[in-house]
Design a protein around this motif. Structure first.
Motif, short mmCIF file in Angstrom:
data_model
loop_
_atom_site.label_atom_id
_atom_site.label_comp_id
_atom_site.label_asym_id
_atom_site.label_seq_id
_atom_site.Cartn_x
_atom_site.Cartn_y
_atom_site.Cartn_z
N THR A 185 -28.02 -7.54 -29.77
CA THR A 185 -26.57 -7.03 -30.29
C THR A 185 -26.88 -6.93 -31.79
O THR A 185 -26.50 -5.88 -32.40
CB THR A 185 -25.51 -7.87 -30.13
OG1 THR A 185 -25.30 -8.00 -28.63
CG2 THR A 185 -24.40 -7.56 -30.59
N MET A 186 -27.62 -7.73 -32.55
CA MET A 186 -27.91 -7.64 -33.94
C MET A 186 -28.61 -6.51 -34.36
O MET A 186 -28.04 -5.69 -35.15
CB MET A 186 -28.62 -8.51 -34.43
CG MET A 186 -27.83 -10.11 -34.41
SD MET A 186 -28.90 -11.54 -34.82
CE MET A 186 -30.01 -11.14 -36.22
N ALA A 187 -29.45 -5.84 -33.47
CA ALA A 187 -30.27 -4.78 -33.60
C ALA A 187 -29.53 -3.59 -33.31
O ALA A 187 -29.57 -2.52 -34.09
CB ALA A 187 -31.56 -4.71 -32.73
N ALA A 188 -28.62 -3.55 -32.35
CA ALA A 188 -27.92 -2.39 -31.90
C ALA A 188 -26.83 -2.19 -33.14
O ALA A 188 -26.29 -0.98 -33.14
CB ALA A 188 -27.08 -2.81 -30.67
N LEU A 189 -26.34 -3.05 -33.84
CA LEU A 189 -25.50 -2.93 -35.14
C LEU A 189 -26.22 -2.51 -36.35
O LEU A 189 -25.48 -2.27 -37.21
CB LEU A 189 -24.78 -4.31 -35.19
CG LEU A 189 -23.72 -4.51 -34.13
CD1 LEU A 189 -23.33 -6.05 -34.27
CD2 LEU A 189 -22.61 -3.64 -33.80
N LEU A 190 -27.29 -2.48 -36.21
CA LEU A 190 -28.23 -1.82 -37.60
C LEU A 190 -28.83 -0.64 -37.35
O LEU A 190 -29.37 -0.33 -36.26
CB LEU A 190 -29.14 -2.87 -37.84
CG LEU A 190 -29.00 -4.42 -38.30
CD1 LEU A 190 -30.14 -5.07 -38.50
CD2 LEU A 190 -27.81 -4.31 -39.63
N ASP A 191 -28.74 0.25 -38.22
CA ASP A 191 -29.40 1.54 -38.29
C ASP A 191 -30.94 1.22 -38.26
O ASP A 191 -31.45 0.35 -39.21
CB ASP A 191 -29.18 2.39 -39.54
CG ASP A 191 -29.82 3.77 -39.51
OD1 ASP A 191 -28.92 4.48 -39.07
OD2 ASP A 191 -30.91 3.88 -39.89
N PRO A 192 -31.59 1.92 -37.41
CA PRO A 192 -33.09 1.44 -37.53
C PRO A 192 -33.93 1.55 -38.69
O PRO A 192 -34.96 0.77 -39.24
CB PRO A 192 -33.87 2.54 -36.57
CG PRO A 192 -32.70 2.97 -35.61
CD PRO A 192 -31.32 3.16 -36.54
N THR A 193 -33.27 2.36 -39.66
CA THR A 193 -33.97 2.43 -41.17
C THR A 193 -33.03 2.06 -42.06
O THR A 193 -33.05 2.28 -43.40
CB THR A 193 -34.27 3.91 -41.44
OG1 THR A 193 -32.98 4.65 -41.14
CG2 THR A 193 -35.01 4.48 -40.29
N ILE A 194 -32.17 0.95 -41.90
CA ILE A 194 -31.35 0.07 -42.82
C ILE A 194 -32.31 -0.19 -43.84
O ILE A 194 -33.34 -0.86 -43.99
CB ILE A 194 -30.67 -1.01 -42.20
CG1 ILE A 194 -29.59 -1.58 -43.03
CG2 ILE A 194 -31.64 -2.15 -41.45
CD1 ILE A 194 -28.58 -2.84 -42.53
N ALA A 195 -31.67 -0.12 -45.13
CA ALA A 195 -32.24 -0.62 -46.49
C ALA A 195 -31.54 -1.92 -46.96
O ALA A 195 -30.32 -1.69 -47.09
CB ALA A 195 -32.15 0.43 -47.46
N ALA A 226 -35.95 -5.50 -50.22
CA ALA A 226 -36.42 -6.72 -49.25
C ALA A 226 -36.78 -6.41 -47.95
O ALA A 226 -37.81 -6.75 -47.40
CB ALA A 226 -35.27 -7.71 -49.24
N LEU A 227 -36.04 -5.67 -47.13
CA LEU A 227 -36.29 -5.20 -45.86
C LEU A 227 -36.07 -3.51 -45.71
O LEU A 227 -34.96 -3.27 -46.35
CB LEU A 227 -35.19 -5.85 -44.84
CG LEU A 227 -35.25 -7.52 -45.02
CD1 LEU A 227 -34.08 -7.94 -43.97
CD2 LEU A 227 -36.43 -8.06 -44.54
N SER A 228 -36.69 -3.01 -44.55
CA SER A 228 -36.46 -1.59 -44.83
C SER A 228 -36.31 -0.97 -43.36
O SER A 228 -36.62 0.17 -43.18
CB SER A 228 -37.70 -0.97 -45.55
OG SER A 228 -38.86 -1.22 -44.81
N SER A 229 -36.08 -2.07 -42.51
CA SER A 229 -35.74 -1.38 -41.10
C SER A 229 -35.17 -2.71 -40.35
O SER A 229 -35.02 -3.88 -40.66
CB SER A 229 -37.08 -1.06 -40.44
OG SER A 229 -37.96 -2.41 -40.00
N ALA A 230 -34.30 -2.33 -39.01
CA ALA A 230 -33.77 -3.30 -38.25
C ALA A 230 -34.96 -4.21 -37.88
O ALA A 230 -34.72 -5.41 -37.48
CB ALA A 230 -33.30 -2.43 -37.16
N ASP A 231 -36.17 -3.56 -37.55
CA ASP A 231 -37.50 -4.64 -37.18
C ASP A 231 -37.79 -5.44 -38.14
O ASP A 231 -37.84 -6.55 -37.85
CB ASP A 231 -38.67 -3.69 -36.73
CG ASP A 231 -38.26 -2.73 -35.67
OD1 ASP A 231 -37.73 -3.27 -34.82
OD2 ASP A 231 -39.29 -1.62 -35.34
N ASP A 232 -37.41 -5.23 -39.44
CA ASP A 232 -37.76 -6.23 -40.45
C ASP A 232 -36.76 -7.17 -40.51
O ASP A 232 -37.08 -8.63 -40.77
CB ASP A 232 -37.86 -5.47 -41.93
CG ASP A 232 -38.95 -4.71 -42.20
OD1 ASP A 232 -40.09 -4.72 -41.45
OD2 ASP A 232 -39.18 -4.02 -43.37
N ASP A 233 -35.40 -6.75 -40.17
CA ASP A 233 -34.54 -7.73 -40.01
C ASP A 233 -34.32 -8.77 -39.03
O ASP A 233 -34.48 -10.08 -39.14
CB ASP A 233 -32.99 -7.15 -40.03
CG ASP A 233 -31.87 -8.04 -40.00
OD1 ASP A 233 -31.35 -8.45 -40.95
OD2 ASP A 233 -31.44 -8.42 -38.86
#
Length: 138
Positions: A26-36, A44-51
């Motif tokens: 659910t966390m990943a689904a609520l983030l744009d894949p390229t969230i900055a 600090a982080l540049s993707s949902a995968d980094d998060d």
């Protein structure tokens, strides 16, 4: 009359609830894949995968990790959220990590039901250091 939360506050609350439940899907689904994500003005982080990787490290390092929402300022597709992160280090890390008691603020923007950017502010270097130590401990 009760005012309904704007989109950014709703998404942030859903993300926070998923985070506290360790629901990374659910966390990943609520983030744009390229969230900055910036921390104290620095990238600090540049993707949902980094998060996801950073959060997995925190969950591992602090088995009882939780984030409480203290207050919100609702701007529709933007929000400011005061929060408090709490946790006790895993027994194997007790000599390397302090108890987690961190207060800060996040500013987030949302588009199409996903967070697209986040700016986190807290004690300088503390969150970055915890993320680094948690990643090293994995």
């Amino acid at each position: 009359m009760t005012r309904e939360d704007g989109e950014a506050v709703r998404i942030y609350r859903r993300y926070n609830d998923a985070e506290n439940a360790r629901d990374q899907e659910t966390m990943a689904a609520l983030l744009d894949p390229t969230i900055a994500v910036e921390m104290n003005g620095k990238p600090a982080l540049s993707s949902a995968d980094d998060d996801a990787e950073a959060m997995a490290g925190l969950f591992d390092a602090y088995p009882d990790y939780r984030r409480e929402i203290v207050a919100v300022v609702d701007g529709g597709t933007e929000a400011a959220v005061r929060w408090r992160m709490l946790g006790t280090p895993a027994a194997r890390l007790a000599d390397r990590l302090p108890a987690l008691e961190l207060e800060g603020c996040s500013f987030v923007t949302v588009r199409d039901g996903r967070m697209t950017a986040a700016w986190l502010y807290g004690a300088e270097g503390v969150l970055q250091g915890l993320l680094r130590l948690a990643a090293e401990a994995r």
